[in-house]
Motif scaffolding. Structure first.
Motif, PDB file in Angstrom:
ATOM      1  N   VAL A 126      47.327  84.082-107.624  1.00 60.18           N
ATOM      2  CA  VAL A 126      47.431  83.897-106.173  1.00 60.18           C
ATOM      3  C   VAL A 126      48.798  83.323-105.824  1.00 60.18           C
ATOM      4  O   VAL A 126      49.485  83.809-104.918  1.00 60.18           O
ATOM      5  N   LEU A 127      49.202  82.289-106.543  1.00 58.75           N
ATOM      6  CA  LEU A 127      50.491  81.673-106.266  1.00 58.75           C
ATOM      7  C   LEU A 127      51.641  82.653-106.468  1.00 58.75           C
ATOM      8  O   LEU A 127      52.595  82.707-105.682  1.00 58.75           O
ATOM      9  N   GLY A 128      51.560  83.444-107.556  1.00 60.19           N
ATOM     10  CA  GLY A 128      52.619  84.405-107.835  1.00 60.19           C
ATOM     11  C   GLY A 128      52.757  85.447-106.739  1.00 60.19           C
ATOM     12  O   GLY A 128      53.869  85.782-106.311  1.00 60.19           O
ATOM     13  N   LEU A 129      51.638  85.964-106.258  1.00 61.94           N
ATOM     14  CA  LEU A 129      51.678  86.986-105.212  1.00 61.94           C
ATOM     15  C   LEU A 129      52.138  86.413-103.879  1.00 61.94           C
ATOM     16  O   LEU A 129      52.848  87.068-103.114  1.00 61.94           O
ATOM     17  N   ILE A 130      51.722  85.160-103.577  1.00 63.77           N
ATOM     18  CA  ILE A 130      52.147  84.550-102.319  1.00 63.77           C
ATOM     19  C   ILE A 130      53.655  84.278-102.340  1.00 63.77           C
ATOM     20  O   ILE A 130      54.353  84.473-101.334  1.00 63.77           O
ATOM     21  N   VAL A 131      54.171  83.834-103.473  1.00 61.05           N
ATOM     22  CA  VAL A 131      55.615  83.632-103.588  1.00 61.05           C
ATOM     23  C   VAL A 131      56.349  84.962-103.455  1.00 61.05           C
ATOM     24  O   VAL A 131      57.397  85.058-102.797  1.00 61.05           O
ATOM     25  N   PHE A 132      55.811  86.008-104.072  1.00 61.05           N
ATOM     26  CA  PHE A 132      56.406  87.348-103.942  1.00 61.05           C
ATOM     27  C   PHE A 132      56.421  87.788-102.479  1.00 61.05           C
ATOM     28  O   PHE A 132      57.428  88.311-101.980  1.00 61.05           O
ATOM     29  N   LYS A 133      55.326  87.545-101.763  1.00 61.09           N
ATOM     30  CA  LYS A 133      55.236  87.935-100.356  1.00 61.09           C
ATOM     31  C   LYS A 133      56.217  87.143 -99.497  1.00 61.09           C
ATOM     32  O   LYS A 133      56.757  87.667 -98.506  1.00 61.09           O
ATOM     33  N   ALA A 134      56.447  85.898 -99.850  1.00 58.64           N
ATOM     34  CA  ALA A 134      57.338  85.064 -99.053  1.00 58.64           C
ATOM     35  C   ALA A 134      58.780  85.549 -99.097  1.00 58.64           C
ATOM     36  O   ALA A 134      59.579  85.245 -98.202  1.00 58.64           O
TER      37      ALA A 134
END
Length: 747
Positions: free
Chosen positions: A36-44
Motif C-alpha cells: 500500500v505504501l509503495g503504490l501510494i508513494v508511486f501515485k504521489a
C-alpha cells in the motif's frame, strides 16, 4: 485541495521513511502495508488527469482491489501492476521498489518522463517490464543490466533513450525478449549481445546503430525473431546467420548492408518472414531461396540484385507476399510462380523485366499486382477466371510497352480500387465496364493511345477519387454524368481532343482539388458555380477555346494567368481583357470599295470575311434570336411612318461615297442605325473593331449619339449611332444627311 495537500504530506513522509529506514519493509511479517505504501508513494509522483487511480486510497490496508493491481491469492502480495494507456505522466518513482513480490510491470502507452531507475531490475521477483511508448529519456544505466536477477522480458521501445547500449547487457543472462526499438540509441552492437543464450526475441530497430553485425549469432540457438531494421549498420551479414535454426522472423531492412546473402541462410527452413529491403545487397537472388519452405513474406526490394527471377520461388507453396521491386532484375517472369497458390501480393516494379505478362498473374487470387516500370510488352491478357475475381484491389502495369486494347474483363474485377495502366501503348476506347465499377478509387490510363469518348458510365464511379486520362486521343464532350462522382478530387484530362462545353455538373464535385483540362478544344463559358468549390487548389484550362468571364470569388480571384492562357474568348482582369457590354457592337470596315456598286461589292466582301455583327437594338426590335458575328451593319430605312418590310436591298450593306459605311440587320424601319466615319484613309483595316461605351461618347443629336475611339493602330475613329427620328422625312432625306455627315473630318 485538502486531499492534494494530504497526499503531498504523505508522500514526503513516506519518501523520508524509505530513505532512512530501508529495513522497515522487511521487518516483522510481510504485511499489506508495504505494498500500500509503495503504490501510494508511486501515485504521489505522477499526474492522473483521467482519475484512473481514484480507487487507490491510502486509508485501505489491501490494494488488491485497486484498479490495475493484481495480487497472489495466497499471500495477498502485489504480483502485477498494469496501467497501460491511463494517460499518466510524471516520473516513475521509488515507490515501486517496495513491491517485493511484483512479477509483471506494465506501464506502456502513458506519458511518463525522466530516466530509468537502475534499481528497478533488482527486484527479485520481477520477470516482465514494459515501459514502451512513453517519454522516458536519458541513457540506459549500465547497472540496470548488470544487477538484473530474474528479468526475462524488457521493452523500452518508443521512448527517447540516447547513448550506447550498455556493455553490461551481456550479463542479463535470463533475458528472453529485449525490445529497445524506436529510440535514439547510437554506437555499435555490444559484444556481449550474442552471449544472451536464452534470447528468443531481439528488436533494436529504429535507432542509429552503426558498424558491422558481429559474428557469433549462431550461439543464439533459441532465437526466433530478430529485427535490426532502420539503423546505419554496414558490412556483410555474418556467415553463421543460418545457424539460428529456429529463426522465424528476420528483418535487416533499411541499412547499408552489402555483399550477397550468406549461403548458410538456406538452412533457415523455419523462417516465415525474410526482409532485407533497402540495403546495398548485390549479386543474384540465390536459387536456394526455394529451400526456405516456410517463407510467407519475402522482401528483397530496393537493392542491387541482378539476373533473373529464380524459378525456385515456385517451390514456396506458403508464400503470401513477394517483393523484388527496384532492383536490376532482367528476363521474363517465370511460369513457376503460378504454383504459389497462396500468393496475394506481388511487386516486381522498377526492374528491367521483359516479355509478356504471364497468365498466372490473373489466375492467382492476388490482391495487389505491380509490375510497373519494366520493359514488358504484348497484350494484357486476362483469363476467363478473372471474370469472377472479387479479390484483386490494386493493379499497376504502368511504365511498360503493353499494347492492344484495354481488356473489357477488367470491369469484372469487382473489388478493384486502383487501376494504373499509364505510360504504355494501349489503344482503342475506354471500356465502359471499368468506369461502372463502384469500388474504383484511382483510374489512371494516361499517356497511351486511347481514343473515343469518355463513357457515360463514369457517373457510376461514385468512389472515384483520382481520374487521369491525360495525353491520349480522346474526343467528344466531357459527360455531364461526371457530376455524380462525388468523391472526385483529381481530374486530369489534358492533351486530348475533347470538345464542347464544361458541364455545369462539375460544380457539384465539392471535393475537387486539382483539375487540368489544358490543350483540348473545349469551348463555351465557364460555369459560375465553380467559384463555390471549397477545396480547389489548381484549375488549368489553358490552350482551349473557352470564352466569357471567369467565375468570381474564392480560388478564381488568384488563379495564375498561365492556367488561362491561349483562350482568346476569355475576358476579365486576370487575362487583361475587358468583357463586352450590352451596347451595340459596331464593326469597322475598309472604306476603299467602289461607291458605284456599293450594295453588291460590300455584301460579297462581308461574306468572304464573315464579319457581320448584328446590333442588339435591332434584335430587340424584331424579337428574333440571332448570334452576334463580325460583319458590316447595313443601312435600313428609318421611317416611323413605315411599318412594312423594306425592299431586299435594305438588309445589304450600303456604301456611300464620302467614306462612310453602315449596315442594318433589320427590315424594321424603327430600327436604329450604326454609321462609322473613317475619314479618307484608303487603307482602313477591315479587321479593326470598336465598342460603343460611355467613355467614348462625344455628344448626342437628333439622329443619335456620336462616339470617338482609337483603333489598335492608333488612328482615331468617329462612330455615330443613328436612331429613329421624326426628322427623317424620307429615305432620300436620310441618304442626303448621311452624305453630308460623311464629309465630317475626324478629330
Amino acid at each position: 485541495m485538502l486531499f492534494g495537500r494530504r497526499m503531498r504530506n504523505l508522500a514526503f513522509y513516506l519518501a523520508s521513511l524509505l530513505l532512512f529506514c530501508p529495513l522497515l519493509a522487511k521487518s516483522g511479517s510481510p504485511g499489506l502495508n508495504d505494498d500500500v505504501l509503495g503504490l501510494i508513494v508511486f501515485k504521489a509522483d505522477i499526474l492522473d488527469p483521467l482519475s484512473k487511480l481514484a480507487s487507490w486510497n491510502e486509508d485501505e490496508d489491501d490494494p488488491c482491489g485497486w484498479t490495475g493491481v493484481k495480487c497472489n491469492a495466497k499471500t495477498n502480495r502485489v504480483t502485477e501492476l498494469s496501467l497501460v494507456g491511463f494517460s499518466l505522466s510524471g516520473k516513475i518513482g521509488r515507490g515501486l521498489l517496495q513491491l517485493q513480490s511484483i512479477q509483471k510491470l506494465y506501464l506502456s502507452k502513458n506519458n511518463f518522463s525522466g530516466s530509468l531507475n537502475p534499481k528497478l531490475s533488482q527486484l527479485e521477483s520481477l520477470r516482465v517490464v514494459d515501459l514502451s511508448e512513453n517519454n522516458l529519456s536519458g541513457v540506459i544505466p549500465d547497472e540496470f543490466f548488470g544487477q538484473c536477477r530474474s528479468l526475462r522480458s524488457l521493452s523500452l521501445a518508443n521512448n527517447a533513450f540516447t547513448g550506447h547500449i550498455p556493455p553490461s547487457l551481456g550479463s542479463c543472462l535470463t533475458l528472453a525478449a529485449l525490445n529497445l526499438s524506436s529510440n535514439r540509441l547510437s554506437g555499435s552492437l555490444p559484444k556481449g549481445l550474442w552471449s544472451l543464450y536464452g534470447l528468443r526475441s531481439l528488436d533494436l530497430s529504429g535507432n542509429s546503430l552503426v558498424g558491422e553485425i558481429p559474428g557469433g549469432i549462431s550461439r543464439l540457438y533459441n532465437l526466433r525473431s530478430i529485427s535490426l531494421r532502420q539503423n546505419h549498420l554496414s558490412g556483410r551479414l555474418p556467415d553463421d546467420m543460418g545457424s539460428c535454426l529456429l529463426l522465424k522472423y528476420l528483418d535487416f531492412s533499411v541499412n547499408f548492408l552489402t555483399g550477397s546473402l550468406p549461403d548458410s541462410m538456406h538452412r533457415l527452413s523455419m523462417c516465415s518472414h525474410l526482409r532485407m529491403a533497402s540495403n546495398l545487397f548485390s549479386g543474384k537472388v540465390p536459387t536456394w531461396i526455394g529451400k526456405m519452405k516456410n517463407l510467407e513474406f519475402l522482401d528483397l526490394s530496393r537493392n542491387w540484385f541482378s539476373g533473373r527471377v529464380p524459378e525456385s520461388i515456385g517451390k514456396l507453396q506458403l508464400l503470401k507476399s513477394l517483393d523484388l521491386s527496384r532492383n536490376r532484375l532482367t528476363g521474363g517472369l517465370p511460369e513457376s510462380i503460378g504454383a504459389c497458390r497462396g500468393l496475394t501480393d506481388l511487386d516486381l516494379s522498377g526492374n528491367s523485366l521483359t516479355g509478356n505478362l504471364p497468365s498466372w498473374v490473373f489466375e492467382l487470387k492476388l490482391q495487389r499486382i505491380s509490375v510497373s516500370g519494366n520493359k514488358m510488352s504484348g497484350c494484357i491478357s486476362v483469363g476467363v477466371s478473372a471474370t469472377s475475381d472479387r479479390t484483386l484491389s490494386y493493379l499497376d502495369l504502368s511504365g511498360n510497352a503493353f499494347s492492344g486494347a484495354v481488356p473489357l474483363v477488367l470491369g469484372n474485377l469487382l473489388s478493384l480500387q486502383q487501376l494504373n495502366l499509364s505510360w504504355n501503348l494501349l489503344s482503342g476506347s475506354i471500356p465502359a465496364s471499368i468506369l461502372a465499377l463502384e469500388t474504383v478509387e484511382v483510374l489512371d490510363l494516361s499517356r497511351n493511345l486511347i481514343n473515343g469518348s469518355i463513357p457515360l458510365e463514369i457517373g457510376k464511379a461514385v468512389s472515384l477519387k483520382e481520374l487521369r486520362l491525360e495525353k491520349n486521343s480522346l474526343t467528344g464532350e466531357i459527360p455531364v454524368q461526371i457530376g455524380n462522382c462525388s468523391s472526385l478530387a483529381t481530374m486530369m484530362l489534358s492533351q486530348n481532343n475533347l470538345t464542347g462545353p464544361l458541364p455545369q455538373t462539375i460544380a457539384n464535385l465539392t471535393n475537387l482539388h486539382k483539375v487540368d483540362l489544358s490543350f483540348n478544344r473545349l469551348s463555351g463559358n465557364l460555369p459560375k458555380q465553380l467559384s463555390n468549390l471549397p477545396h480547389l487548389l489548381s484549375f488549368n484550362i489553358s490552350h482551349n477555346l473557352f470564352s466569357g468571364d471567369l467565375p468570381a470569388g474564392n480560388f478564381f480571384n488568384a488563379i495564375p494567368p498561365s492556367s488561362l492562357s491561349d483562350n482568346p474568348g476569355l475576358c476579365g482582369s486576370v487575362v487583361n481583357r475587358s468583357c463586352p457590354t450590352v451596347l451595340p457592337k459596331p464593326i469597322v470596315l475598309n472604306p476603299n470599295s467602289s461607291t458605284s456598286s456599293a450594295n453588291t461589292s460590300l455584301s460579297s466582301k462581308n461574306t468572304r470575311h464573315k464579319k457581320i455583327i448584328f446590333s442588339i437594338s435591332a434584335l430587340i426590335a424584331i424579337g428574333a434570336a440571332a448570334v452576334i458575328a463580325l460583319g458590316v451593319i447595313t443601312i435600313t430605312i428609318l421611317n416611323m411612318r413605315v411599318r412594312a418590310s423594306t425592299d431586299p436591298h435594305s438588309a445589304a450593306a450600303l456604301a456611300l461615297s464620302d467614306g462612310y459605311y453602315s449596315n442594318s440587320p433589320s427590315t424594321d424601319a424603327n430600327s436604329g442605325k450604326l454609321v462609322m466615319f473613317s475619314g479618307s484613309d484608303p487603307n482602313f483595316s477591315t479587321r479593326a473593331h470598336t465598342i460603343l461605351n460611355k467613355d467614348c461618347e462625344l455628344g448626342r443629336g437628333g439622329f443619335g449619339t456620336v462616339y470617338k475611339t482609337i483603333l489598335r493602330d492608333g488612328r482615331p475613329v468617329v462612330i455615330k449611332k443613328l436612331t429613329v427620328s421624326s426628322l427623317v422625312k424620307s429615305q432620300e432625306d436620310f441618304e442626303g444627311r448621311l452624305k453630308k455627315l460623311g464629309k465630317t473630318k475626324t478629330f
